[in-house]
Design an enzyme around this catalytic site. Structure first.
Site, PDB file in Angstrom:
ATOM      1  N   LYS A  57     -13.176  -5.617   9.756  1.00  0.00           N
ATOM      2  CA  LYS A  57     -13.891  -4.695   8.856  1.00  0.00           C
ATOM      3  C   LYS A  57     -15.374  -4.616   9.228  1.00  0.00           C
ATOM      4  O   LYS A  57     -15.975  -3.542   9.193  1.00  0.00           O
ATOM      5  CB  LYS A  57     -13.709  -5.148   7.413  1.00  0.00           C
ATOM      6  CG  LYS A  57     -12.279  -4.970   6.916  1.00  0.00           C
ATOM      7  CD  LYS A  57     -12.067  -5.687   5.609  1.00  0.00           C
ATOM      8  CE  LYS A  57     -10.684  -5.444   5.037  1.00  0.00           C
ATOM      9  NZ  LYS A  57     -10.350  -6.360   3.935  1.00  0.00           N
TER      10      LYS A  57
ATOM     11  N   ILE B 132     -13.157   0.788  -2.595  1.00  0.00           N
ATOM     12  CA  ILE B 132     -14.591   1.114  -2.652  1.00  0.00           C
ATOM     13  C   ILE B 132     -14.903   2.215  -1.646  1.00  0.00           C
ATOM     14  O   ILE B 132     -14.579   2.071  -0.469  1.00  0.00           O
ATOM     15  CB  ILE B 132     -15.486  -0.093  -2.275  1.00  0.00           C
ATOM     16  CG1 ILE B 132     -15.015  -1.374  -2.940  1.00  0.00           C
ATOM     17  CG2 ILE B 132     -16.936   0.170  -2.600  1.00  0.00           C
ATOM     18  CD1 ILE B 132     -15.766  -2.589  -2.441  1.00  0.00           C
TER      19      ILE B 132
ATOM     20  N   VAL C 174     -11.502  -0.410   5.061  1.00  0.00           N
ATOM     21  CA  VAL C 174     -12.564  -1.343   4.669  1.00  0.00           C
ATOM     22  C   VAL C 174     -12.821  -1.207   3.167  1.00  0.00           C
ATOM     23  O   VAL C 174     -13.048  -0.095   2.676  1.00  0.00           O
ATOM     24  CB  VAL C 174     -13.895  -1.051   5.408  1.00  0.00           C
ATOM     25  CG1 VAL C 174     -14.955  -2.072   5.022  1.00  0.00           C
ATOM     26  CG2 VAL C 174     -13.699  -1.035   6.912  1.00  0.00           C
TER      27      VAL C 174
ATOM     28  N   VAL D 294       0.836  -1.204   0.000  1.00  0.00           N
ATOM     29  CA  VAL D 294       0.000   0.000   0.000  1.00  0.00           C
ATOM     30  C   VAL D 294       0.875   1.259   0.000  1.00  0.00           C
ATOM     31  O   VAL D 294       0.657   2.181  -0.797  1.00  0.00           O
ATOM     32  CB  VAL D 294      -0.958   0.003   1.215  1.00  0.00           C
ATOM     33  CG1 VAL D 294      -1.814   1.269   1.212  1.00  0.00           C
ATOM     34  CG2 VAL D 294      -1.842  -1.236   1.219  1.00  0.00           C
TER      35      VAL D 294
ATOM     36  N   GLY E 277      -0.356  -9.159  -3.909  1.00  0.00           N
ATOM     37  CA  GLY E 277      -0.310  -8.132  -2.847  1.00  0.00           C
ATOM     38  C   GLY E 277      -1.630  -7.968  -2.112  1.00  0.00           C
ATOM     39  O   GLY E 277      -1.840  -6.965  -1.433  1.00  0.00           O
TER      40      GLY E 277
ATOM     41  N   LYS F 139      -7.166  -1.814   9.570  1.00  0.00           N
ATOM     42  CA  LYS F 139      -8.483  -2.217  10.131  1.00  0.00           C
ATOM     43  C   LYS F 139      -8.348  -2.770  11.533  1.00  0.00           C
ATOM     44  O   LYS F 139      -9.261  -2.624  12.354  1.00  0.00           O
ATOM     45  CB  LYS F 139      -9.253  -3.188   9.239  1.00  0.00           C
ATOM     46  CG  LYS F 139      -8.502  -4.320   8.579  1.00  0.00           C
ATOM     47  CD  LYS F 139      -7.760  -3.864   7.527  1.00  0.00           C
ATOM     48  CE  LYS F 139      -6.822  -4.169   6.545  1.00  0.00           C
ATOM     49  NZ  LYS F 139      -7.015  -5.224   5.654  1.00  0.00           N
TER      50      LYS F 139
HETATM   51  P1  NAP Z   1       3.178  -4.784   3.754  1.00  0.00           P
HETATM   52  O1  NAP Z   1       3.339  -4.936   2.294  1.00  0.00           O
HETATM   53  O2  NAP Z   1       3.536  -5.903   4.652  1.00  0.00           O
HETATM   54  O3  NAP Z   1       4.011  -3.476   4.183  1.00  0.00           O
HETATM   55  C1  NAP Z   1       4.241  -3.104   5.498  1.00  0.00           C
HETATM   56  C2  NAP Z   1       5.255  -1.971   5.532  1.00  0.00           C
HETATM   57  O4  NAP Z   1       5.362  -1.487   6.857  1.00  0.00           O
HETATM   58  C3  NAP Z   1       6.665  -2.370   5.085  1.00  0.00           C
HETATM   59  O5  NAP Z   1       7.239  -1.337   4.332  1.00  0.00           O
HETATM   60  C4  NAP Z   1       7.427  -2.548   6.402  1.00  0.00           C
HETATM   61  O6  NAP Z   1       8.799  -2.203   6.324  1.00  0.00           O
HETATM   62  C5  NAP Z   1       6.725  -1.542   7.285  1.00  0.00           C
HETATM   63  N1  NAP Z   1       6.705  -1.967   8.694  1.00  0.00           N
HETATM   64  C6  NAP Z   1       6.001  -2.981   9.236  1.00  0.00           C
HETATM   65  N2  NAP Z   1       6.220  -3.070  10.560  1.00  0.00           N
HETATM   66  C7  NAP Z   1       7.107  -2.088  10.843  1.00  0.00           C
HETATM   67  C8  NAP Z   1       7.743  -1.648  12.045  1.00  0.00           C
HETATM   68  N3  NAP Z   1       7.515  -2.247  13.221  1.00  0.00           N
HETATM   69  N4  NAP Z   1       8.588  -0.593  11.985  1.00  0.00           N
HETATM   70  C9  NAP Z   1       8.805   0.020  10.808  1.00  0.00           C
HETATM   71  N5  NAP Z   1       8.236  -0.330   9.637  1.00  0.00           N
HETATM   72  C10 NAP Z   1       7.398  -1.375   9.657  1.00  0.00           C
HETATM   73  O7  NAP Z   1       1.669  -4.389   4.125  1.00  0.00           O
HETATM   74  P2  NAP Z   1       0.552  -3.784   3.153  1.00  0.00           P
HETATM   75  O8  NAP Z   1      -0.087  -4.883   2.387  1.00  0.00           O
HETATM   76  O9  NAP Z   1       1.079  -2.599   2.454  1.00  0.00           O
HETATM   77  O10 NAP Z   1      -0.563  -3.348   4.249  1.00  0.00           O
HETATM   78  C11 NAP Z   1      -0.359  -2.230   5.055  1.00  0.00           C
HETATM   79  C12 NAP Z   1      -1.647  -1.899   5.802  1.00  0.00           C
HETATM   80  O11 NAP Z   1      -2.691  -1.648   4.868  1.00  0.00           O
HETATM   81  C13 NAP Z   1      -2.180  -3.045   6.685  1.00  0.00           C
HETATM   82  O12 NAP Z   1      -2.827  -2.483   7.803  1.00  0.00           O
HETATM   83  C14 NAP Z   1      -3.203  -3.729   5.788  1.00  0.00           C
HETATM   84  O13 NAP Z   1      -4.204  -4.410   6.503  1.00  0.00           O
HETATM   85  C15 NAP Z   1      -3.785  -2.510   5.089  1.00  0.00           C
HETATM   86  N6  NAP Z   1      -4.420  -2.779   3.802  1.00  0.00           N
HETATM   87  C16 NAP Z   1      -3.760  -3.540   2.882  1.00  0.00           C
HETATM   88  C17 NAP Z   1      -4.339  -3.733   1.638  1.00  0.00           C
HETATM   89  C18 NAP Z   1      -3.670  -4.555   0.573  1.00  0.00           C
HETATM   90  O14 NAP Z   1      -4.298  -4.796  -0.467  1.00  0.00           O
HETATM   91  N7  NAP Z   1      -2.429  -4.994   0.772  1.00  0.00           N
HETATM   92  C19 NAP Z   1      -5.591  -3.171   1.362  1.00  0.00           C
HETATM   93  C20 NAP Z   1      -6.234  -2.403   2.335  1.00  0.00           C
HETATM   94  C21 NAP Z   1      -5.633  -2.203   3.560  1.00  0.00           C
HETATM   95  P3  NAP Z   1       9.837  -3.037   5.393  1.00  0.00           P
HETATM   96  O15 NAP Z   1       9.414  -2.692   3.970  1.00  0.00           O
HETATM   97  O16 NAP Z   1      11.187  -2.516   5.711  1.00  0.00           O
HETATM   98  O17 NAP Z   1       9.621  -4.478   5.715  1.00  0.00           O
HETATM   99  N1  HSE Z   2      -5.947  -8.623   3.084  1.00  0.00           N
HETATM  100  C1  HSE Z   2      -7.029  -7.729   2.828  1.00  0.00           C
HETATM  101  C2  HSE Z   2      -7.982  -8.382   1.863  1.00  0.00           C
HETATM  102  C3  HSE Z   2      -6.523  -6.448   2.252  1.00  0.00           C
HETATM  103  O1  HSE Z   2      -7.588  -9.364   1.210  1.00  0.00           O
HETATM  104  O2  HSE Z   2      -9.129  -7.953   1.759  1.00  0.00           O
HETATM  105  C4  HSE Z   2      -7.605  -5.418   2.028  1.00  0.00           C
HETATM  106  O3  HSE Z   2      -8.103  -4.928   3.229  1.00  0.00           O
END
Ligand code: NAP
Ligand code: HSE
Length: 435
Positions: free
Chosen positions: A208, A139, A135, A19, A190, A108
């Site tokens: 959510k 959308i 959430v 993200v 992702g 979330k």
């Molecule tokens: P991700 O790819 O695992 O990325 C997490 C990032 O946070 C990485 O850059 C990581 O650093 C950094 N990080 C994690 N813990 C840390 C800590 N303790 N100190 C410093 N940096 C830290 O996660 P993501 O998929 O982007 O999701 C991020 C958030 O968005 C989550 O809350 C997830 O539920 C939400 N979300 C995700 C999606 C989706 O489609 N992926 C959609 C909606 C909401 P490094 O890069 O150095 O490891």
């Molecule tokens: N892991 C979550 C999903 C990311 O698959 O819906 C979006 O919140």
């Protein structure tokens, strides 16, 4: 402090994963558009990551492993939290608010567990917390609850709200993929959480649902209030029977206001093929809402992934940047109904699909029907397939019972008795039917 209407708005970000990278790219590539919409430039000033030395696919971003470099930077007015997990994300959000920053978060877990408290504490300091991306990915669903639906009494929410599980179910049921391969595809795209058990076990969907239910029913809903089952028990034969019987099998998040209390549950469900929710495939997700004035509406779109999620995050950044210094902030997640009661899942009444693996002997169907009948569970149809090979070896009959409406407690009691039958080596699955 930003002291001129031409000085840039500074953004600090926690996390540069799926993200965060999408947000950094959008802030860079759409800088001119964003600047026009805000009325002044918006600049990404620093990003917290675990490992600043690692090669990234977004260039020109200032990385740090020191949270203070972002949280205490006086040039930062908005902190975007996209690191995930409860702690330290929650502590960092709190600290950013103490330092006078507005917050945008996609988290979330933090919003479901602590959202109302964070939002009202921030509002007391004249700060806002925006969480559209928490959430439904791209959308717009939080915004409508905060504004457009406010005149309604909401009676129900039914949502396919986790992109990863919906993607897995679609790939298993339509392309015949096994669970592990479908999950790997979702991870590669992702969509999945850092720990995919959060997706598979329905934990992410329960977070959510808690956020949506708090907004929709104006009551404090905690994730522990949500009854939860994941998709781990679904087998390919369930998808085949669902098709044969005219249903799809999504992981459904349900919130219903009943006279007996609020029903909150996340579990796989049969939904009729012709319904709107049966046609939500892949990473698409949907939230169906019923309100007294508006009737039934559906929010539908991509529920996960860098593009859709950064759309929601950056929109929140633009909105906050436009409103910086605009005066008092009204908390958007402020439960007003303190007397709401929760309805236990054992009191839920619905229809059921029950698949049993059984010995192909005379009287099995009659015995099971008798156990169900003793508890006033009446059957609407029975299907038997003979000579089914099982993964664990041997060949058995598979019997599917579809019931009329029955009470969950009675069904669970019957299941206990069926489980003890020597002619039923395994209960395949029990899936609630929502029609
Ligand atoms: P991700 O790819 O695992 O990325 C997490 C990032 O946070 C990485 O850059 C990581 O650093 C950094 N990080 C994690 N813990 C840390 C800590 N303790 N100190 C410093 N940096 C830290 O996660 P993501 O998929 O982007 O999701 C991020 C958030 O968005 C989550 O809350 C997830 O539920 C939400 N979300 C995700 C999606 C989706 O489609 N992926 C959609 C909606 C909401 P490094 O890069 O150095 O490891
Ligand atoms: N892991 C979550 C999903 C990311 O698959 O819906 C979006 O919140």
């Amino acid at each position: 402090m930003v002291n001129s209407m031409t000085e840039a708005v500074g953004v600090g970000m926690l996390g540069l994963g799926v993200v965060g990278s999408g947000v950094a790219r959008a802030l860079r590539d759409k800088a001119a558009t964003i600047g026009q919409r805000v009325g002044r430039p918006v600049e990404l000033r620093g990003v917290l990551v675990r490992d600043p030395e690692r090669q990234r696919d977004v260039e020109g971003v200032s990385l740090t492993r020191d949270p203070r470099a972002v949280l205490d930077d006086p040039r930062v007015q908005i902190v975007v939290e996209v690191m995930g997990g409860e702690e330290p994300a929650h502590a960092y959000i709190r600290r950013a608010i103490s330092a006078g920053k507005h917050i945008v978060t996609a988290n979330k877990e933090v919003m479901a567990k602590h959202g109302p408290e964070i939002v009202s504490d921030a509002a007391r300091c004249g700060l806002d917390v925006a969480y559209e991306a928490s959430v439904g990915g791209g959308i717009p669903v939080i915004g409508p609850f905060k504004l457009d639906l406010l005149a309604n009494d909401i009676s129900s929410l039914s949502a396919i709200i986790n992109g990863t599980t919906n993607y897995i179910i679609t790939r298993m049921s339509q392309a015949g993929l096994d669970f592990g391969s479908a999950l790997r595809e979702a991870q590669d795209a992702g969509y999945a959480e850092a720990d995919p058990r959060n997706d598979i076990e329905g934990i992410d969907a329960a977070y959510k649902l808690s956020i949506l239910a708090t907004l929709a029913f104006h009551a404090r809903v905690h994730p522990n209030d949500v009854y939860r089952e994941g998709i781990g028990g679904l087998e390919p034969s369930d998808f085949r029977y669902a098709r044969e019987l005219g249903y799809a099998t999504p992981l459904l998040a349900i919130g219903k206001r009943e006279p007996e209390g609020l029903e909150l549950r996340v579990h796989p469900a049969f939904v009729p093929r012709g319904s709107m929710l049966a046609n939500v495939d892949g990473v698409f997700t949907a939230v169906q809402v019923e309100g007294d004035l508006i009737g039934r509406i559906l929010f539908y779109g991509r529920g996960a992934g860098a593009g859709p999620t950064s759309s929601a995050v950056v929109a929140d950044v633009i909105d906050l940047a436009q409103r910086i210094g605009a005066g008092p902030v009204r908390p958007s997640l402020a439960p007003t109904d303190a007397n709401i009661r929760l309805r236990a899942v054992s009191d839920v009444r619905t229809r059921y699909y029950l698949r049993l693996v059984s010995a192909d002997r005379p009287g099995v169907i009659a015995t099971v029907a008798g156990i169900l009948g003793e508890r006033s569970i009446s059957l609407s149809s029975v299907l038997q397939k003979e000579d089914v090979p099982l993964e664990e070896g041997g060949r058995y009959a598979e019997i599917v019972f579809m019931t009329h409406h029955a009470q969950e407690a009675a069904v669970q009691e019957a299941l206990e008795q069926i489980r003890r039958l020597e002619v039923v080596p395994r209960i395949g699955s029990l899936i609630r039917v929502e029609d």
